[in-house]
Design a protein around this motif. Structure first.
Motif, PDB file in Angstrom:
ATOM      1  N   PHE A 135       0.846  -1.197   0.000  1.00  0.00           N
ATOM      2  CA  PHE A 135       0.000   0.000   0.000  1.00  0.00           C
ATOM      3  C   PHE A 135       0.882   1.249   0.000  1.00  0.00           C
ATOM      4  O   PHE A 135       0.632   2.197  -0.761  1.00  0.00           O
ATOM      5  CB  PHE A 135      -0.898  -0.014   1.240  1.00  0.00           C
ATOM      6  CG  PHE A 135      -1.786   1.191   1.383  1.00  0.00           C
ATOM      7  CD1 PHE A 135      -3.082   1.179   0.906  1.00  0.00           C
ATOM      8  CD2 PHE A 135      -1.328   2.351   2.010  1.00  0.00           C
ATOM      9  CE1 PHE A 135      -3.904   2.297   1.036  1.00  0.00           C
ATOM     10  CE2 PHE A 135      -2.133   3.462   2.150  1.00  0.00           C
ATOM     11  CZ  PHE A 135      -3.427   3.434   1.661  1.00  0.00           C
ATOM     12  N   ALA A 136       1.890   1.252   0.852  1.00  0.00           N
ATOM     13  CA  ALA A 136       2.777   2.418   0.938  1.00  0.00           C
ATOM     14  C   ALA A 136       3.464   2.685  -0.396  1.00  0.00           C
ATOM     15  O   ALA A 136       3.525   3.828  -0.870  1.00  0.00           O
ATOM     16  CB  ALA A 136       3.810   2.203   2.041  1.00  0.00           C
ATOM     17  N   ILE A 137       3.979   1.630  -1.019  1.00  0.00           N
ATOM     18  CA  ILE A 137       4.644   1.781  -2.315  1.00  0.00           C
ATOM     19  C   ILE A 137       3.662   2.302  -3.364  1.00  0.00           C
ATOM     20  O   ILE A 137       3.983   3.211  -4.148  1.00  0.00           O
ATOM     21  CB  ILE A 137       5.247   0.436  -2.776  1.00  0.00           C
ATOM     22  CG1 ILE A 137       6.403   0.026  -1.851  1.00  0.00           C
ATOM     23  CG2 ILE A 137       5.703   0.514  -4.222  1.00  0.00           C
ATOM     24  CD1 ILE A 137       7.610   0.923  -1.919  1.00  0.00           C
ATOM     25  N   ALA A 138       2.452   1.755  -3.372  1.00  0.00           N
ATOM     26  CA  ALA A 138       1.447   2.164  -4.353  1.00  0.00           C
ATOM     27  C   ALA A 138       1.053   3.625  -4.204  1.00  0.00           C
ATOM     28  O   ALA A 138       0.583   4.245  -5.170  1.00  0.00           O
ATOM     29  CB  ALA A 138       0.209   1.274  -4.226  1.00  0.00           C
ATOM     30  N   HIS A 139       1.244   4.170  -3.012  1.00  0.00           N
ATOM     31  CA  HIS A 139       0.864   5.561  -2.771  1.00  0.00           C
ATOM     32  C   HIS A 139       2.077   6.487  -2.720  1.00  0.00           C
ATOM     33  O   HIS A 139       1.987   7.607  -2.218  1.00  0.00           O
ATOM     34  CB  HIS A 139       0.020   5.654  -1.498  1.00  0.00           C
ATOM     35  CG  HIS A 139      -1.325   5.003  -1.661  1.00  0.00           C
ATOM     36  ND1 HIS A 139      -1.504   3.649  -1.545  1.00  0.00           N
ATOM     37  CD2 HIS A 139      -2.547   5.518  -1.966  1.00  0.00           C
ATOM     38  CE1 HIS A 139      -2.773   3.358  -1.754  1.00  0.00           C
ATOM     39  NE2 HIS A 139      -3.427   4.458  -2.019  1.00  0.00           N
ATOM     40  N   GLY A 140       3.201   5.986  -3.237  1.00  0.00           N
ATOM     41  CA  GLY A 140       4.353   6.848  -3.465  1.00  0.00           C
ATOM     42  C   GLY A 140       5.488   6.765  -2.476  1.00  0.00           C
ATOM     43  O   GLY A 140       6.514   7.438  -2.655  1.00  0.00           O
ATOM     44  N   ASP A 481       1.941   0.198  12.706  1.00  0.00           N
ATOM     45  CA  ASP A 481       0.614   0.420  13.293  1.00  0.00           C
ATOM     46  C   ASP A 481      -0.135   1.517  12.533  1.00  0.00           C
ATOM     47  O   ASP A 481      -1.293   1.359  12.138  1.00  0.00           O
ATOM     48  CB  ASP A 481       0.789   0.792  14.766  1.00  0.00           C
ATOM     49  CG  ASP A 481      -0.503   1.191  15.465  1.00  0.00           C
ATOM     50  OD1 ASP A 481      -1.585   0.897  14.948  1.00  0.00           O
ATOM     51  OD2 ASP A 481      -0.402   1.789  16.551  1.00  0.00           O
ATOM     52  N   CYS A 482       0.545   2.656  12.308  1.00  0.00           N
ATOM     53  CA  CYS A 482      -0.086   3.781  11.615  1.00  0.00           C
ATOM     54  C   CYS A 482      -0.531   3.402  10.208  1.00  0.00           C
ATOM     55  O   CYS A 482      -1.637   3.748   9.779  1.00  0.00           O
ATOM     56  CB  CYS A 482       0.876   4.968  11.538  1.00  0.00           C
ATOM     57  SG  CYS A 482       1.115   5.834  13.096  1.00  0.00           S
ATOM     58  N   VAL A 483       0.327   2.680   9.489  1.00  0.00           N
ATOM     59  CA  VAL A 483       0.005   2.343   8.102  1.00  0.00           C
ATOM     60  C   VAL A 483      -1.062   1.250   8.037  1.00  0.00           C
ATOM     61  O   VAL A 483      -2.030   1.356   7.277  1.00  0.00           O
ATOM     62  CB  VAL A 483       1.273   1.933   7.328  1.00  0.00           C
ATOM     63  CG1 VAL A 483       0.922   1.559   5.883  1.00  0.00           C
ATOM     64  CG2 VAL A 483       2.282   3.073   7.326  1.00  0.00           C
TER      65      VAL A 483
END
Length: 500
Positions: A135-140, A481-483
């Motif tokens: 998810f993090a990678i997909a959002h930059g 946790d945050c992600v």
């Protein structure tokens, strides 16, 4: 609406809210004829990493989304964080040939939490670890190509965002939110969560043009700035309000022994989010738990730790972080001065996470010296006792036995402190975070105090929640946790049917 029907409406609404475990004395009640200044599908309170993650996820679901941030800039503590991210199954692990899975991560997190973690929450973070990375990678988001080792993790799994949390996470997430139609509004303080007569969350009462005032004893309770607005949330609200470790009044009430302890949480980390959730009827748990930290927690054990007023050791360097934290805090209360750890050239060559070490050097929390005499002069340490301490420590290292504290020196980086230059790290206790807050479900739903059931339309993520980490947490677990729960909360609230 006449006074009599209004009173009847409020009485009925109050009964409904009380039945849902909501504190009617403080929770807001939306009138049947409530005027809304603006309407959104999803309102996210707080624009730090958890809030920005939730916004990205809600926007992916097509929800009209706004983030309301009380400070003048978004990002929260993430603006100052290194951003270390605990991930299972990253390309960096694959390249290093490291085998890992979510069960191992869950065991590591549960162990660090001292048995106080909610198993279902710890499991969700672990199970969704790789998905959160994707998810993090997909959002930059971007990361360095190396892994960071750290005690407590069974294998290397910690990722370093490019440069830091601000560059690697926050900047791309902000950009994604804006490019996909979301809004980030700063200097907007949310005072109340509003409910309809069925007990569903329907909006918030907020103040625009809010000016946070650090000079007040309690900004939360004393600051009256801003213009009142009412914002409707058709699907629900995510509270991503962060922690309260910078709230001295609240901290003194919860953890009086740490009332004067430094915190690297940003200055706006007050109990406003705690109060917002508690007043909405949330079950608040484990609020006296905290995460102990130091500027150089990764490396200070590689040297000899001394009390600067005596030049003598006061604790074994092999002790766990929490024990070190409490001991250093006692030293500071007794002496009014910060203990230090003295490393030599060889220890410096084995520093973990050198970029972070250099940041601390720039901040003055690590200093370099050509000799022990210069160390003593700079920190006003009695020279002869310091030399005696180092000589005894070096002899113990050679023998592998700590004659002063009886600890097993085989457990630490073994080297005598005898090669210049010398590097001195502040052993300054940093109340890095509180690990308690609102109890949530694995779907990030906030649980009601009097019902043990989710409060309809209310979600939370990040440091606003409790039970994920327990007694303490590992390095990298807060970002995870945050992600994970930001991603979960954003999706769940956006998929929820609009309130009646």
């Amino acid at each position: 609406m006449s006074d009599m029907p209004r009173r009847r409406f409020l009485a009925g609404a109050g009964a409904a809210l009380a039945g849902l475990g909501i504190n009617f004395a403080h929770a807001g009640v939306a009138r049947a004829d409530q005027h809304w200044d603006e309407t959104f599908d999803v309102i996210i309170v707080g624009a730090g990493l958890a809030g920005l993650t939730a916004a990205c996820a809600a926007l992916d679901e097509g929800a009209k989304t706004v983030l309301l941030e009380k400070m003048s800039v978004s990002g929260g503590t993430g603006n100052y964080s290194n951003g270390t991210f605990s991930v299972v199954g990253s390309p960096q692990q694959a390249a290093a040939g490291i085998k890992d899975d979510w069960k191992i991560l869950m065991e590591d997190n549960m162990r660090e939490g001292g048995g106080w973690c909610r198993p279902e929450l710890a499991r969700h973070v672990a199970e969704q670890s790789h998905a959160s990375y994707e998810f993090a990678i997909a959002h930059g988001a971007t990361f360095e190509d190396y892994l960071i080792p750290f005690p407590g993790h069974s294998v290397k799994r910690l990722l370093q965002p490019t440069k830091n949390c601000e560059v690697g996470f926050l900047q791309p997430f902000r950009r994604y939110v804006k490019e996909h139609g979301g809004e980030i509004r700063t200097r907007v303080r949310v005072d109340e969560i509003l409910f309809n007569d069925a007990g569903e969350v329907v909006g918030v009462k907020a103040r625009t043009n809010y000016r946070f005032d650090p000079s007040l004893e309690s900004d939360d309770l004393e600051n009256k700035t801003g213009t009142v607005k009412y914002y409707r949330a058709l699907r629900g609200i995510v509270c991503a309000t962060g922690g309260w470790a910078h709230d001295k009044v609240f901290l003194e009430q919860e953890c009086p022994q740490f009332a004067q302890t430094f915190s690297t949480q940003h200055i706006g980390s007050t109990a406003s989010g705690y109060r917002l959730l508690a007043n909405a009827g949330a079950r608040m748990i484990q609020t006296a738990f905290y995460r102990a930290a130091f500027p150089e927690a990764n490396n200070m054990g590689k040297g000899v730790i001394v009390d600067v007023t005596t030049g003598k050791r006061y604790i074994s360097e092999t002790k766990d972080r929490r024990t070190q934290f409490e001991a250093a805090n006692i030293q500071m209360l007794k002496t009014g001065r910060i203990p230090v750890s003295i490393l030599d050239k060889e220890a410096y060559e084995h520093v973990v996470n050198m970029p972070h070490f250099q940041v601390n050097r720039a901040a003055g929390w690590v200093t370099e010296h050509p000799s022990i005499e210069d160390v003593a002069k700079h920190y006003e340490i009695p020279l002869e006792p310091l030399k005696e301490t180092i000589a005894r420590y070096n002899a113990d290292v050679e023998k592998g036995v700590d004659t002063e504290f009886g600890s097993d020196l085989e457990k630490k980086f073994k080297n005598p402190i005898d090669h210049a230059p010398y590097y001195v790290c502040w052993v300054r206790p940093d109340l890095n975070a509180n690990t308690g807050g609102a109890l949530i479900t694995p779907k990030a739903e906030v649980v009601g105090l009097n019902t043990n059931k989710p409060i309809p339309g209310l979600y939370a993520a990040g440091k606003a929640t409790g039970g994920v980490h327990g007694y303490s947490r590992l390095l990298g677990a807060a970002i995870a946790d945050c992600v994970v729960f930001g991603m979960t909360a954003g999706r769940e609230v956006a998929r929820r049917k609009p309130a009646a």
